[in-house]
Scaffold this active site. Structure first.
Site, PDB file in Angstrom:
ATOM      1  N   CYS A  90       0.936  -1.299  -0.224  1.00  0.00           N
ATOM      2  CA  CYS A  90       0.054   0.002  -0.105  1.00  0.00           C
ATOM      3  C   CYS A  90       0.768   1.045  -0.023  1.00  0.00           C
ATOM      4  CB  CYS A  90      -0.929  -0.064   1.069  1.00  0.00           C
ATOM      5  SG  CYS A  90      -2.450   1.093   0.974  1.00  0.00           S
ATOM      6  N   HIS A 209      -3.693  -5.179  -0.428  1.00  0.00           N
ATOM      7  CA  HIS A 209      -3.070  -5.794   0.610  1.00  0.00           C
ATOM      8  C   HIS A 209      -2.909  -7.306   0.431  1.00  0.00           C
ATOM      9  CE1 HIS A 209      -3.184  -2.298   3.573  1.00  0.00           C
ATOM     10  NE2 HIS A 209      -4.145  -2.027   2.473  1.00  0.00           N
ATOM     11  N   GLU A 211      -2.007  -9.558   2.479  1.00  0.00           N
ATOM     12  CA  GLU A 211      -2.571 -10.360   3.767  1.00  0.00           C
ATOM     13  C   GLU A 211      -4.093 -10.506   3.778  1.00  0.00           C
ATOM     14  OE1 GLU A 211      -2.461  -6.063   4.893  1.00  0.00           O
ATOM     15  OE2 GLU A 211      -1.432  -7.166   3.746  1.00  0.00           O
TER      16      GLU A 211
END
Length: 229
Positions: A90, A209, A211
Site C-alpha cells: 500500500c 493488501h 494479507e
C-alpha cells in the site's frame, strides 16, 4: 548473518493481520523463517527480508519513518547495500517513488522511478477511495528473471503461479505512475488502468493488501519469502 523477516513498525497502522499472514506462510513454505513486526532499526538492517507496510497519507508515512531513530539508514543498508528482498504494501509501495503528490509534494525513496498522484477514474460514478476487490492483470514486460530461454519478459518470481483475473483487496485514493513501463508488473482496472504491482531489482511493491487478499495474497507472500534476488 541475516536475521529473518522484518515487518517495519513505524506507527502506520495495525500490523497484526500482516504479521499473522507472513508467519503462516513462513511456516508452510519458507523453512520457518522467523518473522516479527519491529521498530528496531538494527533488527531491520540485519533482516533477510524487509516488509514495509503503510496506511494513511504519503507524507505522514514518510514522516513516521523519519521519526524512528536510524530507520531510514537501516532500510538503505538492508535494501540498497546488502540487496535484501523488499516488499512494500500500500503506502509502503508508494514510498518507493520519487515523490508523492498528496497534500503537496513529498519526496519518496526514489528507488523505483515515478510519482504517486490522485486516482482519476474516467467513470465519474466510481468512488474514491478505490476500496474493495479487483481483478489483477499481469504485465510480463520486465527483464529476464532467470528463465532458461533468456528471452526476457518473464514473470517475476514473486508473481509465480498468479494469473490474470486473480482477486486482490485494495484501499487507496492515490496511485503509482511508473516512469519506466518495465517496472509496472500488474494493474487493475478502476476507470482505467491502475498500478497494482511495481518492481525492479530486489524491490517489489503491491498497492493491494496481500494479507487480506486470500489465496492470491498468500501465494505472493510465500513467493516473496522464498525469493533470493
Amino acid at each position: 548473518m541475516a536475521d529473518g523477516v522484518a515487518i517495519v513498525d513505524y506507527g502506520a497502522g495495525n500490523l497484526r493481520s500482516a504479521e499473522k499472514a507472513f508467519v503462516r506462510m513462513a511456516r508452510q513454505a519458507a523453512a520457518d523463517l522467523p518473522v516479527s513486526a519491529t521498530g528496531d532499526a538494527d533488527r531491520v538492517a540485519r533482516a533477510s527480508h524487509i516488509v514495509l507496510p503503510g496506511q494513511g497519507a504519503f507524507a505522514d508515512c514518510r514522516a513516521g519513518l523519519h521519526a524512528v531513530d536510524g530507520m531510514i539508514e537501516a532500510l538503505s543498508e538492508a535494501v540498497l547495500t546488502r540487496g535484501m528482498p523488499f516488499l512494500g504494501i500500500c503506502v509502503g509501495m508508494q514510498l518507493l517513488a520519487d515523490r508523492g503528490l498528496e497534500h503537496g509534494e513529498t519526496p519518496g525513496f526514489g528507488w523505483v522511478p515515478g510519482e504517486v498522484a490522485a486516482l482519476e477514474p474516467d467513470d465519474p460514478g466510481l468512488k474514491i477511495p478505490h476500496m474493495g476487490w479487483n481483478d489483477l492483470t499481469f504485465h510480463d514486460n520486465g527483464p529476464d528473471y532467470g528463465d532458461d530461454n533468456g528471452a526476457g519478459g518473464a514473470r517475476h518470481p514473486v508473481l509465480a503461479g498468479l494469473e490474470d483475473g486473480d482477486h486482490a483487496y485494495f484501499v487507496h485514493s492515490f496511485g503509482y505512475r511508473c516512469a519506466d513501463s518495465a517496472d509496472l508488473l500488474a494493474t487493475c482496472d478502476y476507470g482505467g488502468p491502475v498500478a497494482a504491482i511495481v518492481g525492479r531489482d530486489n524491490l517489489i511493491g503491491a498497492q493491494f493488501h496481500p494479507e487480506k487478499s486470500q489465496q492470491a495474497g498468500l501465494r505472493l507472500i510465500a513467493n516473496f519469502l522464498a525469493w533470493r534476488p
